[in-house]
Design an enzyme around this catalytic site. Structure first.
Site, short mmCIF file in Angstrom:
data_model
loop_
_atom_site.label_atom_id
_atom_site.label_comp_id
_atom_site.label_asym_id
_atom_site.label_seq_id
_atom_site.Cartn_x
_atom_site.Cartn_y
_atom_site.Cartn_z
N ASN A 91 41.57 38.94 44.49
CA ASN A 91 40.40 39.66 45.02
C ASN A 91 40.49 39.91 46.53
OD1 ASN A 91 39.95 36.94 45.65
ND2 ASN A 91 37.73 37.08 45.35
N HIS A 178 37.48 33.66 35.16
CA HIS A 178 36.28 33.22 35.90
C HIS A 178 35.13 33.41 34.91
CE1 HIS A 178 33.45 33.55 39.53
NE2 HIS A 178 32.72 33.97 38.53
N ASN A 277 30.44 29.80 43.90
CA ASN A 277 30.34 30.37 42.57
C ASN A 277 31.49 29.88 41.68
OD1 ASN A 277 29.49 31.90 40.45
ND2 ASN A 277 30.39 33.81 41.18
N ASP A 304 40.04 26.39 44.58
CA ASP A 304 39.18 27.56 44.82
C ASP A 304 38.89 27.68 46.32
OD1 ASP A 304 37.72 29.85 44.49
OD2 ASP A 304 36.10 28.95 43.35
N PRO A 322 29.62 33.45 48.48
CA PRO A 322 29.90 32.14 47.88
C PRO A 322 31.32 31.70 48.18
CG PRO A 322 30.05 33.86 46.22
CD PRO A 322 29.72 34.56 47.51
N GLY A 323 31.51 30.41 48.36
CA GLY A 323 32.86 29.88 48.53
C GLY A 323 32.95 28.88 49.66
#
Ligand code: DOR
Ligand code: ZN
Length: 434
Positions: A91, A178, A277, A304, A322-323
């Protein structure tokens, strides 16, 4: 390259200390004492040797968001965290859905040379979830892509997921999902629990993950293809995997360090550093995930690692991305949640952080036994050290660690990739000597 003599190390934390002679990238000797003239000596008294860690789930942000992380800084963070191979998620911007981008990531990873960077290819064009990307072209490219994922997004269409699994069979690849049914997480901001309700945040319910995990396990059984479930976050997903895995050896699953340690109590801070997420779940979930990892229902730990620039994180909860960072803290979180409570010994750590991920991804020279003739791709850990996390001292460009100021146990001291020290005494040793 000069031979390297690693003195007084305990492989897997077992038995008496041994000496390892590393020559030409392999472990040339493993004996109680080795004396070699002319070798560089690394005093490893008190340290434990583990096979180098393999991360199946890393966001390196290059190309596109080099203000958050680059392949160079992410590789440094990985090496410092004891990793010798990482899988860079697709991504990016542009998306890694074609041979040009995956080859760029692969080449840049080789130039930096601190860890093996394996690009993950997108399953669908532009992560759009509508049209399959050219999986075969990416598989046949110089990057030899063997893992495909739309991570950040779910491959929600069951027919598309079935086709992806079918194609992956011919390519000897794995599809990493995911798991998030998007129709059940519209506007979701946090775990669908009491705290989210009180704060007025739209909930991300466990069933949005579990329904996809169940569906995809059935599709994996139906196609015989390899399915890897990313960042399992609920007790229910673990239950489904406990049922499905004995029936299909092609199913595997990962859990992140943050889902092992942190829970939705963190929401009360309203600090977006805790937004991720899938979201942080309940304490009952963290407990179930730890048990499932110890049992092997969850195969491995994957970080992640998701760096975000300050403007994307230091803002209102609802608009924050998110992250969270994970590469440099993963081992310590595993020590805190699994080793110290007696759920895993160091053999177990080797299994969940190196051997199983290497098997899942099909890497022949990672996650190998610490024996004569094997690659000297190793992580040397001080099991008794404690350290205090400080974002400013981490190698990532971004600083979004949820562990800021926390004292964590266990520390990576040296990392070796095919006999070369990529990290020496907690400092990165770059190929070009910088
Ligand atoms: O928290 C997350 N961050 N989850 C994802 O699935 C994507 C990732 C990202 O790219 O930032
Ligand atoms: Zn994801």
């Amino acid at each position: 390259m000069n031979p390297l003599l690693v003195k007084g190390i305990r492989p897997y934390g077992e038995g008496e200390p041994v000496d390892l002679l590393v020559r030409d990238g392999v472990i040339a000797e493993r004996r109680s004492t080795v004396d070699t003239i002319g070798a560089e000596v690394l005093d490893a008294g008190g340290l434990i040797a583990l096979p180098g860690f393999v991360d199946l789930h890393t966001h390196l942000r290059e190309p596109g968001r080099e203000d958050a992380e680059t392949i160079e800084t992410g590789s440094a963070a990985a090496a410092l965290g004891g990793y010798t191979a990482v899988f860079a998620m697709a991504n990016t911007d542009p998306v890694a859905d074609n041979a040009v981008i995956v080859e760029h990531v692969w080449r840049r990873g080789r130039e930096v040379g601190l860890v093996d960077v394996h690009p993950v290819g997108a399953v669908t064009v532009g992560l759009g979830g509508e049209q399959l990307a050219e999986l075969g072209t990416m598989a046949r490219s110089a990057a030899r892509v063997r893992m495909f994922s739309d991570d950040g997004h779910c491959v929600a269409d069951p027919l598309l997921m079935r086709r992806a699994l079918e194609y992956s069979l011919a390519l000897d690849a794995v599809i990493a999902q995911h798991a998030e049914e998007p129709r059940l997480t519209i506007g979701a901001q946090a775990h669908d629990g009491e705290l989210a309700a009180r704060l007025g945040l739209t909930g991300w319910p466990a069933v949005a993950e579990e329904s996809i995990v169940a569906r995809d396990c059935l599709l994996a059984m139906h196609t015989g293809a390899r399915l890897h479930v990313c960042h399992v976050s609920t007790a229910g997903s673990a239950e489904i995997l406990r049922w499905a895995k004995p029936q299909a050896a092609t199913i595997s699953a990962e859990v992140t360090p943050h889902h092992l340690l942190l829970d939705d109590d963190r929401l009360s801070t309203y600090d977006p550093v805790n937004k991720v997420n899938p979201p942080l779940r309940t304490q009952a979930d963290t407990k179930a995930l730890r048990a499932a990892l110890a049992e092997g229902v969850l195969d491995c730990v994957a970080t992640d690692h998701a760096p975000h620039a300050p403007q994307d994180k230091d803002c209102e909860w609802s608009v924050a991305r998110p992250g969270m960072l994970g590469l440099q803290t993963a081992l310590s979180v595993v020590v805190a949640t699994m080793v110290r409570p007696g759920l895993l010994d160091w053999r177990g750590v080797a299994r969940v952080m190196s051997e199983r991920p290497a098997e899942i991804a099909g890497l022949p020279d990672q996650g190998r036994p610490i024996e004569r003739g094997e690659p000297a791709t190793l992580t040397l850990v001080d099991p008794d050290a404690t350290w205090t996390v400080d974002a400013a001292g981490l190698a990532s460009i971004a600083g979004n660690t949820p562990y800021q100021g926390m004292e964590l146990p266990g520390r990576v001291v040296h990392t070796l990739l095919r006999g070369e020290l990529t990290v020496h005494s907690g400092t990165v040793r770059r190929k070009d000597g910088r």
